[in-house]
Design a protein around this motif. Structure first.
Motif, PDB file in Angstrom:
ATOM      1  N   ARG A  41       0.818  -1.209   0.000  1.00 45.97           N
ATOM      2  CA  ARG A  41       0.000   0.000   0.000  1.00 45.97           C
ATOM      3  C   ARG A  41       0.857   1.266   0.000  1.00 45.97           C
ATOM      4  N   LEU A  42       0.812   2.019  -1.094  1.00 50.47           N
ATOM      5  CA  LEU A  42       1.485   3.307  -1.262  1.00 50.47           C
ATOM      6  C   LEU A  42       3.004   3.232  -1.311  1.00 50.47           C
ATOM      7  N   ILE A  43       3.577   2.043  -1.509  1.00 50.78           N
ATOM      8  CA  ILE A  43       5.029   1.883  -1.512  1.00 50.78           C
ATOM      9  C   ILE A  43       5.478   1.272  -2.835  1.00 50.78           C
ATOM     10  N   HIS A  44       6.594   1.771  -3.354  1.00 53.69           N
ATOM     11  CA  HIS A  44       7.174   1.233  -4.587  1.00 53.69           C
ATOM     12  C   HIS A  44       8.650   0.933  -4.359  1.00 53.69           C
ATOM     13  N   LEU A  45       9.143  -0.093  -5.078  1.00 56.61           N
ATOM     14  CA  LEU A  45      10.523  -0.541  -4.930  1.00 56.61           C
ATOM     15  C   LEU A  45      11.206  -0.561  -6.292  1.00 56.61           C
ATOM     16  N   PRO A  46      12.362   0.091  -6.419  1.00 53.81           N
ATOM     17  CA  PRO A  46      13.114  -0.050  -7.671  1.00 53.81           C
ATOM     18  C   PRO A  46      13.524  -1.505  -7.845  1.00 53.81           C
ATOM     19  N   ALA A  47      13.433  -2.011  -9.070  1.00 50.80           N
ATOM     20  CA  ALA A  47      13.741  -3.419  -9.339  1.00 50.80           C
ATOM     21  C   ALA A  47      15.238  -3.694  -9.245  1.00 50.80           C
ATOM     22  N   GLY A  48      15.554  -4.943  -8.940  1.00 48.76           N
ATOM     23  CA  GLY A  48      16.920  -5.400  -9.065  1.00 48.76           C
ATOM     24  C   GLY A  48      17.781  -5.389  -7.829  1.00 48.76           C
ATOM     25  N   ARG A  49      17.208  -5.144  -6.649  1.00 46.03           N
ATOM     26  CA  ARG A  49      18.048  -5.212  -5.454  1.00 46.03           C
ATOM     27  C   ARG A  49      17.241  -5.517  -4.211  1.00 46.03           C
ATOM     28  N   GLU A  50      17.939  -6.029  -3.209  1.00 44.96           N
ATOM     29  CA  GLU A  50      17.360  -6.275  -1.886  1.00 44.96           C
ATOM     30  C   GLU A  50      17.488  -4.991  -1.071  1.00 44.96           C
ATOM     31  N   PHE A  51      16.596  -4.787  -0.138  1.00 46.95           N
ATOM     32  CA  PHE A  51      16.635  -3.576   0.666  1.00 46.95           C
ATOM     33  C   PHE A  51      16.887  -3.910   2.125  1.00 46.95           C
ATOM     34  N   ALA A  52      17.718  -3.095   2.743  1.00 46.42           N
ATOM     35  CA  ALA A  52      18.092  -3.301   4.140  1.00 46.42           C
ATOM     36  C   ALA A  52      16.890  -3.068   5.046  1.00 46.42           C
ATOM     37  N   PHE A  53      16.990  -3.626   6.232  1.00 47.62           N
ATOM     38  CA  PHE A  53      15.937  -3.498   7.237  1.00 47.62           C
ATOM     39  C   PHE A  53      15.584  -2.026   7.492  1.00 47.62           C
ATOM     40  N   ALA A  54      16.580  -1.180   7.674  1.00 43.39           N
ATOM     41  CA  ALA A  54      16.341   0.243   7.957  1.00 43.39           C
ATOM     42  C   ALA A  54      15.630   0.938   6.800  1.00 43.39           C
ATOM     43  N   GLU A  55      15.960   0.587   5.567  1.00 39.65           N
ATOM     44  CA  GLU A  55      15.283   1.189   4.408  1.00 39.65           C
ATOM     45  C   GLU A  55      13.805   0.811   4.382  1.00 39.65           C
ATOM     46  N   ARG A  56      13.523  -0.466   4.659  1.00 40.91           N
ATOM     47  CA  ARG A  56      12.132  -0.911   4.686  1.00 40.91           C
ATOM     48  C   ARG A  56      11.371  -0.245   5.826  1.00 40.91           C
ATOM     49  N   ALA A  57      12.012  -0.139   6.993  1.00 39.24           N
ATOM     50  CA  ALA A  57      11.366   0.512   8.142  1.00 39.24           C
ATOM     51  C   ALA A  57      11.057   1.969   7.830  1.00 39.24           C
ATOM     52  N   ARG A  58      11.997   2.656   7.198  1.00 45.18           N
ATOM     53  CA  ARG A  58      11.812   4.076   6.866  1.00 45.18           C
ATOM     54  C   ARG A  58      10.602   4.280   5.946  1.00 45.18           C
ATOM     55  N   VAL A  59      10.525   3.497   4.889  1.00 45.41           N
ATOM     56  CA  VAL A  59       9.438   3.711   3.927  1.00 45.41           C
ATOM     57  C   VAL A  59       8.088   3.274   4.501  1.00 45.41           C
ATOM     58  N   LEU A  60       8.058   2.214   5.306  1.00 47.71           N
ATOM     59  CA  LEU A  60       6.796   1.796   5.916  1.00 47.71           C
ATOM     60  C   LEU A  60       6.280   2.844   6.904  1.00 47.71           C
ATOM     61  N   ALA A  61       7.173   3.414   7.692  1.00 47.00           N
ATOM     62  CA  ALA A  61       6.764   4.475   8.626  1.00 47.00           C
ATOM     63  C   ALA A  61       6.299   5.706   7.863  1.00 47.00           C
ATOM     64  N   ALA A  62       6.983   6.039   6.772  1.00 47.78           N
ATOM     65  CA  ALA A  62       6.598   7.206   5.970  1.00 47.78           C
ATOM     66  C   ALA A  62       5.239   7.016   5.301  1.00 47.78           C
ATOM     67  N   ALA A  63       4.921   5.789   4.932  1.00 48.64           N
ATOM     68  CA  ALA A  63       3.657   5.510   4.250  1.00 48.64           C
ATOM     69  C   ALA A  63       2.494   5.328   5.219  1.00 48.64           C
ATOM     70  N   THR A  64       2.779   5.380   6.529  1.00 50.94           N
ATOM     71  CA  THR A  64       1.762   5.143   7.540  1.00 50.94           C
ATOM     72  C   THR A  64       1.697   6.338   8.492  1.00 50.94           C
ATOM     73  N   PRO A  65       0.858   7.319   8.186  1.00 52.71           N
ATOM     74  CA  PRO A  65       0.795   8.522   9.023  1.00 52.71           C
ATOM     75  C   PRO A  65       0.527   8.205  10.492  1.00 52.71           C
ATOM     76  N   GLY A  66       1.308   8.825  11.358  1.00 54.43           N
ATOM     77  CA  GLY A  66       1.128   8.648  12.797  1.00 54.43           C
ATOM     78  C   GLY A  66       1.844   7.445  13.384  1.00 54.43           C
ATOM     79  N   ALA A  67       2.505   6.644  12.546  1.00 52.08           N
ATOM     80  CA  ALA A  67       3.142   5.416  13.022  1.00 52.08           C
ATOM     81  C   ALA A  67       4.637   5.607  13.271  1.00 52.08           C
ATOM     82  N   TRP A  68       5.181   4.752  14.127  1.00 50.41           N
ATOM     83  CA  TRP A  68       6.627   4.734  14.380  1.00 50.41           C
ATOM     84  C   TRP A  68       7.064   3.287  14.550  1.00 50.41           C
ATOM     85  N   VAL A  69       8.343   3.047  14.330  1.00 49.47           N
ATOM     86  CA  VAL A  69       8.917   1.709  14.481  1.00 49.47           C
ATOM     87  C   VAL A  69       9.013   1.407  15.969  1.00 49.47           C
ATOM     88  N   SER A  70       8.574   0.213  16.354  1.00 48.24           N
ATOM     89  CA  SER A  70       8.488  -0.132  17.777  1.00 48.24           C
ATOM     90  C   SER A  70       8.887  -1.587  18.014  1.00 48.24           C
TER      91      SER A  70
END
Length: 142
Positions: A41-70
């Motif tokens: 939901r509301l997230i896109h990934l450039p093709a051809g690479r794996e993404f680090a945990f921190a990158e995934r956490a950043r984009v998920l938090a950004a795509a979810t208003p009011g949320a934080w990593v916990s």
């Protein structure tokens, strides 16, 4: 033959939200090209690479208003340390205040919690529970 306009450098190497692409003037049709994958939901990934945990956490938090990593995800980001049976990097734990709807989606464990001002900080642009709150959250999960 259709030519694909390259993504801007700021988006070509990391996960990004639809909102970020709109702010850069990228047409919705461009996000359906073969070099971009739908990351949920509301997230896109450039093709051809794996993404680090921190990158995934950043984009998920950004795509979810009011949320934080916990919970254990915050422990991983802050270097708090976890027992061997915790620390799964496949799932990102996101929390929101009770007033907001729970976070749902693939690769996400959502929580609704009571939060006190000062219990959420930013680490490298990612909203994260402070270590003391994270420790208490993970202790309750045991």
């Amino acid at each position: 033959m259709v030519r694909i306009t390259p993504l801007p450098e700021t988006l070509a190497t990391r996960p990004f939200t639809v909102h970020e692409s709109r702010m850069l003037g990228i047409a919705p049709k461009r996000l359906r090209a073969k070099d971009v994958f739908d990351g949920g939901r509301l997230i896109h990934l450039p093709a051809g690479r794996e993404f680090a945990f921190a990158e995934r956490a950043r984009v998920l938090a950004a795509a979810t208003p009011g949320a934080w990593v916990s919970h254990e995800s915050a422990a991983l980001l802050t270097g708090l340390g976890l027992p061997p049976w915790q620390g799964n990097e496949e799932t990102i734990h996101l929390s929101k205040p009770h007033e907001l709807p729970r976070v749902r989606g693939a690769g996400v464990t959502g929580h609704r919690v009571r939060v006190i001002p000062g219990e959420v900080v930013e680490i490298d642009g990612i909203p994260v529970s402070v270590p003391s709150r994270t420790w208490l959250q993970d202790r309750r999960a045991v």
